[in-house]
Design a protein around this motif. Structure first.
Motif, PDB file in Angstrom:
ATOM      1  N   VAL A 178     -27.614  27.285  -5.549  1.00 15.29           N
ATOM      2  CA  VAL A 178     -28.736  26.546  -4.948  1.00 15.29           C
ATOM      3  C   VAL A 178     -28.629  25.062  -5.314  1.00 15.29           C
ATOM      4  CG1 VAL A 178     -31.244  26.181  -5.153  1.00 15.29           C
ATOM      5  CG2 VAL A 178     -30.354  28.462  -4.798  1.00 15.29           C
ATOM      6  N   PHE A 179     -28.135  24.803  -6.528  1.00 10.40           N
ATOM      7  CA  PHE A 179     -28.108  23.419  -7.010  1.00 10.40           C
ATOM      8  C   PHE A 179     -26.733  22.773  -6.974  1.00 10.40           C
ATOM      9  CE2 PHE A 179     -31.587  25.537  -9.298  1.00 10.40           C
ATOM     10  CZ  PHE A 179     -32.614  24.858  -8.680  1.00 10.40           C
ATOM     11  N   VAL A 180     -25.693  23.584  -7.066  1.00  7.19           N
ATOM     12  CA  VAL A 180     -24.348  22.994  -7.111  1.00  7.19           C
ATOM     13  C   VAL A 180     -23.439  23.758  -6.168  1.00  7.19           C
ATOM     14  CG1 VAL A 180     -24.367  22.049  -9.433  1.00  7.19           C
ATOM     15  CG2 VAL A 180     -23.865  24.453  -9.130  1.00  7.19           C
ATOM     16  N   ASP A 181     -22.487  23.045  -5.572  1.00  7.96           N
ATOM     17  CA  ASP A 181     -21.495  23.744  -4.771  1.00  7.96           C
ATOM     18  C   ASP A 181     -20.630  24.544  -5.728  1.00  7.96           C
ATOM     19  OD1 ASP A 181     -22.427  22.538  -2.557  1.00  7.96           O
ATOM     20  OD2 ASP A 181     -21.064  20.837  -2.677  1.00  7.96           O
ATOM     21  N   GLY A 182     -20.331  25.776  -5.352  1.00 10.79           N
ATOM     22  CA  GLY A 182     -19.506  26.615  -6.221  1.00 10.79           C
ATOM     23  C   GLY A 182     -18.147  25.976  -6.470  1.00 10.79           C
ATOM     24  N   GLY A 183     -17.411  26.544  -7.394  1.00 10.38           N
ATOM     25  CA  GLY A 183     -16.066  26.060  -7.694  1.00 10.38           C
ATOM     26  C   GLY A 183     -16.093  24.822  -8.574  1.00 10.38           C
ATOM     27  N   GLY A 184     -14.915  24.326  -8.897  1.00 17.49           N
ATOM     28  CA  GLY A 184     -14.826  23.139  -9.750  1.00 17.49           C
ATOM     29  C   GLY A 184     -15.001  23.477 -11.214  1.00 17.49           C
ATOM     30  N   ASP A 185     -14.705  22.521 -12.045  1.00 16.92           N
ATOM     31  CA  ASP A 185     -14.769  22.740 -13.480  1.00 16.92           C
ATOM     32  C   ASP A 185     -16.208  22.531 -13.971  1.00 16.92           C
ATOM     33  OD1 ASP A 185     -14.787  21.918 -16.281  1.00 16.92           O
ATOM     34  OD2 ASP A 185     -12.613  22.157 -16.151  1.00 16.92           O
ATOM     35  N   GLU A 186     -16.755  23.564 -14.630  1.00 18.53           N
ATOM     36  CA  GLU A 186     -18.160  23.482 -15.082  1.00 18.53           C
ATOM     37  C   GLU A 186     -18.372  22.323 -16.050  1.00 18.53           C
ATOM     38  OE1 GLU A 186     -19.230  27.260 -16.733  1.00 18.53           O
ATOM     39  OE2 GLU A 186     -19.654  28.122 -14.763  1.00 18.53           O
ATOM     40  N   LYS A 187     -17.416  22.160 -16.978  1.00 16.78           N
ATOM     41  CA  LYS A 187     -17.579  21.105 -17.996  1.00 16.78           C
ATOM     42  C   LYS A 187     -17.587  19.726 -17.352  1.00 16.78           C
ATOM     43  CE  LYS A 187     -16.462  23.077 -22.348  1.00 16.78           C
ATOM     44  NZ  LYS A 187     -15.505  23.544 -23.270  1.00 16.78           N
ATOM     45  N   LEU A 188     -16.710  19.563 -16.362  1.00 14.51           N
ATOM     46  CA  LEU A 188     -16.651  18.267 -15.669  1.00 14.51           C
ATOM     47  C   LEU A 188     -17.957  17.997 -14.939  1.00 14.51           C
ATOM     48  CD1 LEU A 188     -13.146  17.869 -13.993  1.00 14.51           C
ATOM     49  CD2 LEU A 188     -14.275  16.358 -15.637  1.00 14.51           C
TER      50      LEU A 188
END
Ligand code: HEM
Length: 404
Positions: A178-188
């Motif tokens: 709902v808040f973030v597009d999936g994928g990508g590095d969580e820490k980043l």
């Protein structure tokens, strides 16, 4: 069937599906101090009874906060850079001094101003909902609580308050599509969000250096701890603590509360006929929602409790949500009862780190409930409520309702 090996409190789905209550019932009865080997790599003790959680809160000399109140796999990294700088992640003696500096920004006079601001915003939001015949209570009404609080505490405008709420919401909901597009590095993603939030405060700091006021930012810029001014970074961290600490918790609690009243119409009818029960209803909503599900501490030395040795350096989690449903403390804990008394829930924590924003949250929630009840509104859900993907903050991100 629940078995100790199968219990994993890092399994976010457990919380999204609402199955965590059953798991905690089992843990309190069978393994009250549970060693959790998390599938996400987090290994920690979980304290689940009311007595153990309260004991750990009170024992701040053995259990430190400097590694952050959230498990490493959540929205802060294990080597928490906020340690010793941000109030919630600071130990004594510095914690006491820092808290004394921050508390005036939440004084009784400030709480009264917040109530005035929140009343205006809530009335407007409820009027809009009435005209439209319904709303998404989560995004159109509940977020007005932290908006009103931020406007007063930080001395900012309505748009800026909502911009900041948008950012903290993404930070707390960093695993929720709902808040973030999936994928990508969580820490980043988290590092980027923190940078955005700090940038927001950097602009405010610049403004307040030019024209100081009596808001939180001006107060922190003037503050000295041990004869030294706070660094700019410390000011940012503590503004972020107040924003993250207050934005999601109060609005998510409001949503869980409204849903609880919807699901227990007898309790709502009781409130309509006896509005003097609003204060005790707020306490029950706080217990029922247990929005801040747990906090983390780290053992500073070996400690023995209940036949278990917690070793120095171990991560220890204090599960408010379990303590708040401990049958030894709360008769019929799974019954939602707006007349419940006594109701010594641990939703705001306890001991030296007890929530500094509790008077604000209390005032926001009783005001909202008071406005809903005095207007005699009745709600019906108009779609599935959506739960936040988190085991740390238990919240409802979408709550479509119609007014009936
Ligand atoms: C229903 C609403 C709220 C809930 C359930 C809640 C819950 C909590 C809990 C459990 C803690 C203890 C953390 C720990 O022991 O590590 C805490 C601390 C804190 N809360 Fe809240 N909170 C709420 C509202 C607010 C608000 C409205 C604000 C600010 C405007 C706020 C700001 C803070 C801060 C700054 C701390 C750190 C206190 C310290 O370390 O001494 N909270 N909160």
């Amino acid at each position: 069937m629940i078995t100790e090996r199968a219990v994993d409190l890092t399994d976010v789905d457990l919380f999204v599906r609402g199955e965590h209550k059953e798991v905690f019932d089992w843990l309190r009865a069978n393994r009250p101090i549970h060693w959790n080997e998390g599938a996400d790599g987090n290994r920690f003790w979980a304290l689940t009874t009311y007595d153990d959680v309260l004991w750990a809160y009170a024992n701040h000399t053995d259990f430190g906060s400097a590694r952050g109140a959230v498990l490493g796999g959540s929205f802060r990294s294990e080597d928490d850079t906020a340690g010793g700088r941000m109030l919630v992640a600071t130990d004594l003696p510095r914690h006491r001094l820092l808290k004394q500096r921050i508390q005036p920004a939440m004084s009784a006079a400030v709480v009264r101003q917040i109530a005035d601001q929140v009343r205006i915003l809530v009335d407007q939001a409820l009027d809009r909902a009435r005209v439209q015949g319904g709303c998404d209570f989560a995004t159109e009404v509940a977020t007005e609580l932290p908006a009103g609080a931020l406007m007063v505490v930080m001395g900012i405008g309505y748009q800026d308050a909502h911009h900041l709420i948008g950012l903290t919401r993404q930070m707390v909901g960093f695993r929720d599509e709902v808040f973030v597009d999936g994928g990508g590095d969580e820490k980043l993603r988290l590092a980027w969000l923190q940078a955005e939030i700090f940038e927001f405060f950097a602009t405010l700091v610049e403004e307040r250096r030019r024209s100081p006021g009596d808001d939180l930012i001006s107060l922190l810029l003037r503050a000295e701890v041990n004869g030294r001014r706070l660094t700019e970074e410390e000011v940012f961290y503590n503004c972020m603590n107040v924003a993250v600490g207050g934005n999601e918790t109060s609005s998510y609690t409001a949503c869980t509360g409204l849903l609880a009243l919807h699901d227990h119409p007898d309790q709502y009818e009781l409130l309509l006929s006896r509005p003097e029960l609003i204060d005790s209803a707020v306490e029950e909503i706080l217990r029922w929602s247990s929005t801040n599900a747990y906090v983390q501490r780290v053992a500073k030395r070996d400690v023995v409790r209940g036949g278990v040795t917690i070793s120095e350096g171990d991560s220890v989690t204090l599960w408010n949500v379990s303590a708040n449903h401990d049958e030894k403390q709360f008769p019929d804990p799974h019954v939602f009862d707006v007349t419940r008394r006594p109701n010594r829930h641990l939703s705001y924590g306890a001991g030296i780190h007890r929530c500094v924003g509790a008077p604000i949250a209390q005032s926001e929630l009783s005001l909202l409930l008071g406005r809903v009840v005095s207007s005699g509104l009745r709600f019906r859900t108009a779609g599935e409520p959506r739960r936040l993907r988190s085991n740390f903050i238990l919240g409802i991100t979408r709550l479509p309702v119609e007014i009936v």
